[in-house]
Design a protein around this motif. Structure first.
Motif, mmCIF file in Angstrom:
data_model
loop_
_atom_site.group_PDB
_atom_site.id
_atom_site.type_symbol
_atom_site.label_atom_id
_atom_site.label_comp_id
_atom_site.label_asym_id
_atom_site.label_seq_id
_atom_site.Cartn_x
_atom_site.Cartn_y
_atom_site.Cartn_z
ATOM 1 N N ASP A 205 76.046 20.921 48.027
ATOM 2 C CA ASP A 205 77.172 21.105 47.224
ATOM 3 C C ASP A 205 77.930 22.223 46.662
ATOM 4 O O ASP A 205 78.379 23.447 46.331
ATOM 5 C CB ASP A 205 76.889 19.638 45.430
ATOM 6 C CG ASP A 205 75.823 19.497 45.500
ATOM 7 O OD1 ASP A 205 76.087 18.388 47.204
ATOM 8 O OD2 ASP A 205 75.264 18.382 45.038
ATOM 9 N N VAL A 206 79.550 21.760 46.415
ATOM 10 C CA VAL A 206 80.166 22.547 46.721
ATOM 11 C C VAL A 206 81.241 22.320 45.697
ATOM 12 O O VAL A 206 81.589 20.630 45.501
ATOM 13 C CB VAL A 206 80.964 23.516 47.168
ATOM 14 C CG1 VAL A 206 82.645 24.641 46.793
ATOM 15 C CG2 VAL A 206 80.423 23.955 48.405
ATOM 16 N N GLY A 207 81.106 22.856 44.139
ATOM 17 C CA GLY A 207 81.885 22.496 42.563
ATOM 18 C C GLY A 207 81.302 21.118 42.471
ATOM 19 O O GLY A 207 82.312 20.402 42.164
ATOM 20 N N GLY A 208 80.138 20.108 42.366
ATOM 21 C CA GLY A 208 80.518 19.333 41.750
ATOM 22 C C GLY A 208 80.030 18.096 43.439
ATOM 23 O O GLY A 208 79.698 16.783 42.935
ATOM 24 N N THR A 209 80.490 18.540 43.788
ATOM 25 C CA THR A 209 80.845 17.265 45.981
ATOM 26 C C THR A 209 80.276 18.367 46.711
ATOM 27 O O THR A 209 79.818 18.910 46.817
ATOM 28 C CB THR A 209 82.253 17.824 46.096
ATOM 29 O OG1 THR A 209 83.154 17.264 45.022
ATOM 30 C CG2 THR A 209 82.330 16.082 47.051
ATOM 31 N N THR A 210 79.391 16.280 46.866
ATOM 32 C CA THR A 210 78.095 17.221 47.947
ATOM 33 C C THR A 210 79.158 17.126 48.977
ATOM 34 O O THR A 210 80.300 16.221 49.814
ATOM 35 C CB THR A 210 77.293 15.781 48.178
ATOM 36 O OG1 THR A 210 76.346 15.703 47.178
ATOM 37 C CG2 THR A 210 76.712 15.992 49.209
ATOM 38 N N ARG A 211 79.242 18.055 50.104
ATOM 39 C CA ARG A 211 79.793 18.227 51.215
ATOM 40 C C ARG A 211 78.892 18.446 52.629
ATOM 41 O O ARG A 211 78.942 17.490 53.174
ATOM 42 C CB ARG A 211 79.916 20.023 51.146
ATOM 43 C CG ARG A 211 81.552 19.895 50.129
ATOM 44 C CD ARG A 211 82.431 21.280 50.776
ATOM 45 N NE ARG A 211 83.286 21.964 50.171
ATOM 46 C CZ ARG A 211 83.795 23.059 49.976
ATOM 47 N NH1 ARG A 211 83.190 24.041 50.828
ATOM 48 N NH2 ARG A 211 85.278 22.563 49.367
ATOM 49 N N GLN A 212 77.146 18.621 52.524
ATOM 50 C CA GLN A 212 76.160 18.698 53.489
ATOM 51 C C GLN A 212 75.645 17.896 53.044
ATOM 52 O O GLN A 212 74.314 18.234 51.950
ATOM 53 C CB GLN A 212 75.743 20.141 54.051
ATOM 54 C CG GLN A 212 77.462 21.186 54.311
ATOM 55 C CD GLN A 212 76.712 22.554 54.704
ATOM 56 O OE1 GLN A 212 76.586 22.982 54.301
ATOM 57 N NE2 GLN A 212 76.982 22.660 56.713
ATOM 58 N N ARG A 213 74.750 16.986 54.107
ATOM 59 C CA ARG A 213 73.775 16.146 53.578
ATOM 60 C C ARG A 213 73.231 16.329 55.544
ATOM 61 O O ARG A 213 73.550 15.250 56.112
ATOM 62 C CB ARG A 213 74.173 14.995 53.325
ATOM 63 C CG ARG A 213 72.613 14.115 52.765
ATOM 64 C CD ARG A 213 73.085 13.247 52.444
ATOM 65 N NE ARG A 213 73.338 12.970 51.013
ATOM 66 C CZ ARG A 213 72.419 13.446 49.732
ATOM 67 N NH1 ARG A 213 71.500 13.195 49.780
ATOM 68 N NH2 ARG A 213 74.075 12.972 48.503
ATOM 69 N N THR A 214 71.672 16.255 55.369
ATOM 70 C CA THR A 214 71.260 16.382 56.606
ATOM 71 C C THR A 214 69.745 16.338 55.971
ATOM 72 O O THR A 214 69.168 15.891 55.221
ATOM 73 C CB THR A 214 71.681 17.451 57.840
ATOM 74 O OG1 THR A 214 71.273 17.078 59.025
ATOM 75 C CG2 THR A 214 71.288 18.938 57.666
ATOM 76 N N ASN A 215 69.111 16.188 57.677
ATOM 77 C CA ASN A 215 67.847 16.533 58.061
ATOM 78 C C ASN A 215 67.467 17.663 59.208
ATOM 79 O O ASN A 215 68.282 17.270 59.944
ATOM 80 C CB ASN A 215 66.842 15.274 57.637
ATOM 81 C CG ASN A 215 64.928 15.077 57.923
ATOM 82 O OD1 ASN A 215 64.570 15.738 58.605
ATOM 83 N ND2 ASN A 215 64.982 14.517 56.535
ATOM 84 N N THR A 216 65.761 18.186 58.991
ATOM 85 C CA THR A 216 66.156 19.553 59.987
ATOM 86 C C THR A 216 65.531 18.675 61.154
ATOM 87 O O THR A 216 65.973 18.977 62.439
ATOM 88 C CB THR A 216 65.472 19.774 59.870
ATOM 89 O OG1 THR A 216 63.729 20.239 59.094
ATOM 90 C CG2 THR A 216 66.390 21.220 57.836
ATOM 91 N N ALA A 217 65.644 17.505 61.091
ATOM 92 C CA ALA A 217 64.804 16.705 62.075
ATOM 93 C C ALA A 217 66.091 16.437 63.566
ATOM 94 O O ALA A 217 65.611 16.552 64.702
ATOM 95 C CB ALA A 217 64.768 15.276 62.207
ATOM 96 N N ASP A 218 66.961 16.856 62.966
ATOM 97 C CA ASP A 218 68.265 17.068 63.760
ATOM 98 C C ASP A 218 69.077 18.244 64.576
ATOM 99 O O ASP A 218 69.822 18.213 65.032
ATOM 100 C CB ASP A 218 69.606 15.997 63.011
ATOM 101 C CG ASP A 218 69.277 14.727 62.591
ATOM 102 O OD1 ASP A 218 68.600 13.843 63.433
ATOM 103 O OD2 ASP A 218 69.830 14.678 61.401
ATOM 104 N N LEU A 219 67.998 19.320 63.774
ATOM 105 C CA LEU A 219 69.074 19.991 65.026
ATOM 106 C C LEU A 219 68.023 20.404 65.791
ATOM 107 O O LEU A 219 67.771 19.682 67.004
ATOM 108 C CB LEU A 219 67.355 21.970 64.479
ATOM 109 C CG LEU A 219 67.153 22.142 62.589
ATOM 110 C CD1 LEU A 219 66.248 22.777 62.581
ATOM 111 C CD2 LEU A 219 68.764 22.875 62.331
#
Length: 290
Positions: A205-219
């Protein structure tokens, strides 16, 4: 087990809402700039570490976590290794034509490390600087040409890493190596707590807004493959850190922002952003007229 540095370089085991001060129990002498936790990792690699079972910690000082100032668990790791374009969605958002499989890995300066609660210092007023949230792998045993199947045997633990990046024309190692550009923390979780690092939720999150969301399964290169590949290029030593790559959602950070990276089973790293001393890109040292 969670291991942290706090209050001017003291070493602790995180136990719920308390820190157990194990500085004298797990370290010897002056650990130097690399820090007490780095010394402990090296001791473990040599088989000379003290016992850390609860029975061996009776009577050691306990400090409420809320009263402690956490620091970067590895203030000066031997190497910081980055994995560029290691998620397909990040490849798409940046319109890259290559991935880690084509690019290999890069190095960041170990002087770029800061810890929880500190500030990323922006260098330029007119060049975009982005956050990149990543899982960090801390090497625990010397690794050279290790196979995929044995790669995790060389891991000491895991942490949160922010790979801060200026979007300018220089090489990756320059754009990512400014002082303060590698926040690490809030602690290291030992490998026994995370049997499968390729199955962890990650959110930034940056400034209270989620920017990135993932799972390391997607590496693209999972943790095992990344260690195997990297160790085929360079010898990995105890205390080295591999930043495994960032997913889609990178974006500009600005003065006053708070950047928060949370990784499942690892922890929550929060830092600030300070742009008060940023200068125009054309004023950087070494610029030549063309």
């Amino acid at each position: 087990m969670r291991l942290a540095l706090f209050n001017d370089g003291r070493l602790a085991i995180v136990d719920g809402e308390d820190l157990i001060d194990v500085t004298e129990h797990l370290t010897t002498g002056d650990p130097g700039a690399a820090g007490a936790l780095h010394q402990h990792i090296e001791n473990v690699a040599r088989g000379g570490a003290a016992r850390t079972e609860p029975a061996g910690l009776t009577g050691l000082p306990r400090i409420p976590l809320s009263d402690a100032v956490l620091e970067a668990p590895l203030p000066r790791p031997g190497k910081i290794i980055g994995a560029p374009v290691n998620y397909l969605d990040h490849k798409a958002e940046m319109e890259y034509t290559t991935t880690v499989a084509d690019l290999g890995v890069f190095l960041k300066a170990n002087s770029s490390v800061i810890g929880p609660g500190q500030d990323i210092v922006l260098p330029y007023t007119d060049k975009r600087t982005d956050q990149e949230g990543e899982l960090g792998v801390v090497i625990g045993r010397t690794a050279q040409h290790v196979g995929v199947d044995e790669a995790l045997d060389h891991v000491f633990g895991y942490t949160c890493v922010l790979d801060i990046t200026v979007r300018s024309g220089e090489d990756r190692s320059t754009r990512k190596s400014f002082d303060t550009f590698t926040p690490i923390g809030p602690w290291i979780v030992t490998a026994d707590e995370i049997p499968d690092p390729d199955s962890l939720g990650l959110r930034c999150d940056v400034g209270g807004t989620t920017r990135q969301r993932t799972n390391t399964a997607d590496l693209i290169f999972g943790v095992r493959e990344l260690i195997a590949y990297t160790s085929s290029v360079m010898t990995l030593h105890p205390g080295d850190v591999i930043a495994t790559g960032t997913p889609a959602g990178v974006g500009p950070i600005g003065h006053g922002d708070r950047v928060v990276l949370e990784i499942e089973r690892v922890g929550r790293l929060e830092v600030g952003v300070d742009g008060s001393e940023a200068v125009p890109y054309t004023q950087r040292p070494g610029r030549r007229a063309r």
